[in-house]
Scaffold this active site. Structure first.
Site, mmCIF file in Angstrom:
data_model
loop_
_atom_site.group_PDB
_atom_site.id
_atom_site.type_symbol
_atom_site.label_atom_id
_atom_site.label_comp_id
_atom_site.label_asym_id
_atom_site.label_seq_id
_atom_site.Cartn_x
_atom_site.Cartn_y
_atom_site.Cartn_z
ATOM 1 N N LYS A 52 29.916 28.202 58.141
ATOM 2 C CA LYS A 52 30.968 29.136 57.712
ATOM 3 C C LYS A 52 30.383 30.538 57.569
ATOM 4 O O LYS A 52 30.999 31.527 57.960
ATOM 5 C CB LYS A 52 31.604 28.655 56.404
ATOM 6 C CG LYS A 52 32.524 27.455 56.633
ATOM 7 C CD LYS A 52 32.966 26.743 55.375
ATOM 8 C CE LYS A 52 33.695 25.454 55.778
ATOM 9 N NZ LYS A 52 34.062 24.607 54.655
ATOM 10 N N GLN A 96 33.207 24.480 48.517
ATOM 11 C CA GLN A 96 32.932 23.391 49.449
ATOM 12 C C GLN A 96 33.126 22.040 48.751
ATOM 13 O O GLN A 96 32.555 21.786 47.698
ATOM 14 C CB GLN A 96 31.491 23.526 49.983
ATOM 15 C CG GLN A 96 31.135 22.512 51.041
ATOM 16 C CD GLN A 96 31.962 22.647 52.320
ATOM 17 O OE1 GLN A 96 32.181 23.743 52.838
ATOM 18 N NE2 GLN A 96 32.452 21.533 52.838
ATOM 19 N N ASP A 119 41.536 28.129 51.964
ATOM 20 C CA ASP A 119 41.531 26.743 52.442
ATOM 21 C C ASP A 119 42.951 26.163 52.483
ATOM 22 O O ASP A 119 43.179 25.122 53.086
ATOM 23 C CB ASP A 119 40.688 25.869 51.488
ATOM 24 C CG ASP A 119 39.313 25.555 52.070
ATOM 25 O OD1 ASP A 119 39.168 25.604 53.303
ATOM 26 O OD2 ASP A 119 38.395 25.256 51.282
#
Ligand code: NDP
Length: 282
Positions: A52, A96, A119
């Site tokens: 990422k 995460q 997200d």
């Protein structure tokens, strides 16, 4: 002839488009910024976070990294999120997953401001998606819609069957296909006679997390097959939920593993970051 949907190429296109948008922002003195939080030392999570950060570099998005020890308390993590929520120079916050067992993932997901939830996991964004309103959409299913559209595969009016009903893939996938006017059926582990249902599909999305589960007997001749699964086999090879060799000859289009859905997830995360900067930092 089967079309092999090239996720690597399409994700590179999307990242290039994001870069152009990010550079336009930078010219106006706004640097799109993603804060990435990793708790603990799970090796797979560390790889995802590294990828990422690399994608941010490619897309001219600044990334800020918070690598916290395994024993970090839920309170400490929530405090950090609170600080990042309040910072005008941070456009996206990504925690995460999975988190260590002592931390409640739902509490953490819900602590991120919906405006910075790149997200697309916050209930407000999930609700907006189901109401057909604009918001952040979970990156993997959003990437699948891009794969279909950019491969000129019509969704409207098609029988779409999604196998899997997780909050991050199956459910948002079904909502997105519905938004694109597909006729959508969602299957799961309690579905009776799965094969009969999947054989109806013009577009079949396989997202169950079982290596090579779907062979040709699950697929209608000429269907489009999207394989979300990703598994590392004992010999080191990657495979999906679909038995590619068996299924591909019977499809009109299919995503390979690797190089299909996988690269799209990060590309859509980058897209969400720049979108956040565009919408909320004028
Ligand atoms: P989950 O384990 O959260 O969900 C799996 C879903 O599949 C559940 O809804 C489950 O049903 C259903 N299921 C399991 N077995 C069967 C079966 N035999 N028949 C029908 N349905 C079944 O997985 P995720 O959605 O998170 O991920 C799915 C796959 O996609 C995984 O392989 C994962 O690694 C991959 N993935 C890939 C990404 C990428 O970027 N390429 C991103 C995210 C995930 P029930 O609800 O009844 O238990």
């Amino acid at each position: 002839m089967t079309k092999i949907i090239n996720g690597k190429e399409i994700s590179a296109q999307i990242k290039e488009e994001v870069k152009v948008r990010a550079l336009a922002h930078r010219e106006r003195g706004i640097v799109p910024t993603l804060a990435v939080i990793l708790v603990g030392a799970d090796p797979a999570s560390a790889v995802y976070v590294r990828n990422k950060k690399k994608a941010c570099e490619v897309c001219e998005i600044r990334s800020e990294s918070y690598e916290l020890p395994e024993e970090t308390t839920e309170e400490a993590l929530l405090e950090l999120i609170d600080v990042l929520n309040g910072r005008a120079d941070v456009d996206g916050i990504l925690v995460q997953l999975p988190l260590p067992k002592h931390i409640d993932e739902d509490r953490v997901t819900q602590a991120i401001l919906p405006e910075k939830d790149v997200d697309g996991f916050h209930p407000q964004n999930v609700g907006r998606l189901s109401m057909g309103l604009d918001g952040f959409v979970s990156c993997t299913p959003a990437g699948i819609i891009e794969l279909l559209k950019r491969s000129e595969i019509e969704i409207a009016g098609k029988e779409c069957v999604v196998v899997g009903r997780s909050n991050i893939v199956g459910k948002p996938m079904s909502m997105l296909l519905l938004r694109e006017n597909g006729t959508v059926t969602v299957c799961h582990s309690r579905t009776k006679d799965l094969k009969t249902v999947t054989k109806r599909a013009d577009i079949l999305v396989a997202a169950i997390g079982k290596p090579k589960f779907f062979d040709a007997s699950y697929v209608k001749e000429g269907a489009v097959v999207i394989d979300v699964g990703i598994h590392r086999m004992e010999d080191g090879h990657l495979c999906g939920d679909v038995d590619y060799e068996d299924v591909a000859p019977h499809t009109s289009a299919i995503t390979p593993v690797p190089g299909g859905v996988g690269p799209m997830t990060i590309a859509m995360l980058m897209h969400n970051c720049v979108k956040s900067a565009e919408v909320y930092r004028k």
